[in-house]
Write an enzyme that holds these catalytic residues in place. Sequence first.
Site, PDB file in Angstrom:
ATOM      1  N   CYS A   2      -0.758  -2.492 -14.404  1.00 32.20           N
ATOM      2  CA  CYS A   2      -0.203  -2.320 -13.064  1.00 32.20           C
ATOM      3  C   CYS A   2       0.498  -0.979 -13.066  1.00 32.20           C
ATOM      4  O   CYS A   2       1.522  -0.803 -13.736  1.00 32.20           O
ATOM      5  CB  CYS A   2       0.779  -3.442 -12.730  1.00 32.20           C
ATOM      6  SG  CYS A   2       1.624  -3.202 -11.139  1.00 32.20           S
ATOM      7  N   GLU A 105      -5.065  -1.203  -7.436  1.00 37.88           N
ATOM      8  CA  GLU A 105      -5.899  -1.095  -8.628  1.00 37.88           C
ATOM      9  C   GLU A 105      -7.188  -0.410  -8.207  1.00 37.88           C
ATOM     10  O   GLU A 105      -7.559  -0.436  -7.030  1.00 37.88           O
ATOM     11  CB  GLU A 105      -6.164  -2.481  -9.244  1.00 37.88           C
ATOM     12  CG  GLU A 105      -6.580  -2.461 -10.692  1.00 37.88           C
ATOM     13  CD  GLU A 105      -5.651  -1.639 -11.571  1.00 37.88           C
ATOM     14  OE1 GLU A 105      -5.991  -0.445 -11.812  1.00 37.88           O
ATOM     15  OE2 GLU A 105      -4.602  -2.144 -11.990  1.00 37.88           O
TER      16      GLU A 105
END
Length: 226
Positions: A2, A105
């Site tokens: 992340c 992402e």
Amino acid sequence: MCGRYTLTVTLEELIVRFMIEDAFIPFHRPKYNVAPGQMVPAVISDGKRNRLGELKWGLIPPWADDPGIGSRMINARAETAADKPAFREALRRKRCLIPADGFYEWRKDGQGKQPMRIVMKDRSLFAMAGLYETWLAPDGRKISTCTVLTTAPNALMADIHDRMPVILRPEDEAVWLDRANREPQRLRALLKPYPEELMEAYPVSAEVGNVRNDSPRCIEPVGSVG
């Protein structure tokens, strides 16, 4: 991993959602492209109340000689954090919530990568499981830092990336913050993929790849949702 997320709500919304009694953030504005190395809002518990403050994203272990190590410590794998010297003590004693309302992402798409924003279907705030530490510099300065725990992807994330942040169920947030809870097995049970049926993902502009871009344009859908 992340490495980017969003927190587009007001300070008042944060205070209400996380039942904050003490807030130590001098100024907060919606953030559309939060990146490692920045100061980020985080929630900790002092044993009696929840407190909201800022931590630098990129954990510096207390024993580190060089604070630059923080740039390599933006994430901690949930499966191994209890065994890693950098995270072991923080997992036992210094856990925090890192509020977000989405994260980014990059999905492989042909020869390139398509940035995706992942959110709750109801667009609600959520808490990523974090760890924090305080590093004492040789000149006496104290630097408080954090890392985001990651886990295996759920079915939604599996088509985008092989990791995802640990998102805690709201009912588990108090358990995570409870300093009296130092049982690795009980903590490990919380570190699992969030239910994919409660989440969705949509493509966004490639401009999120540049940390200098931090505007509502970053979260606007582009192309077809998938």
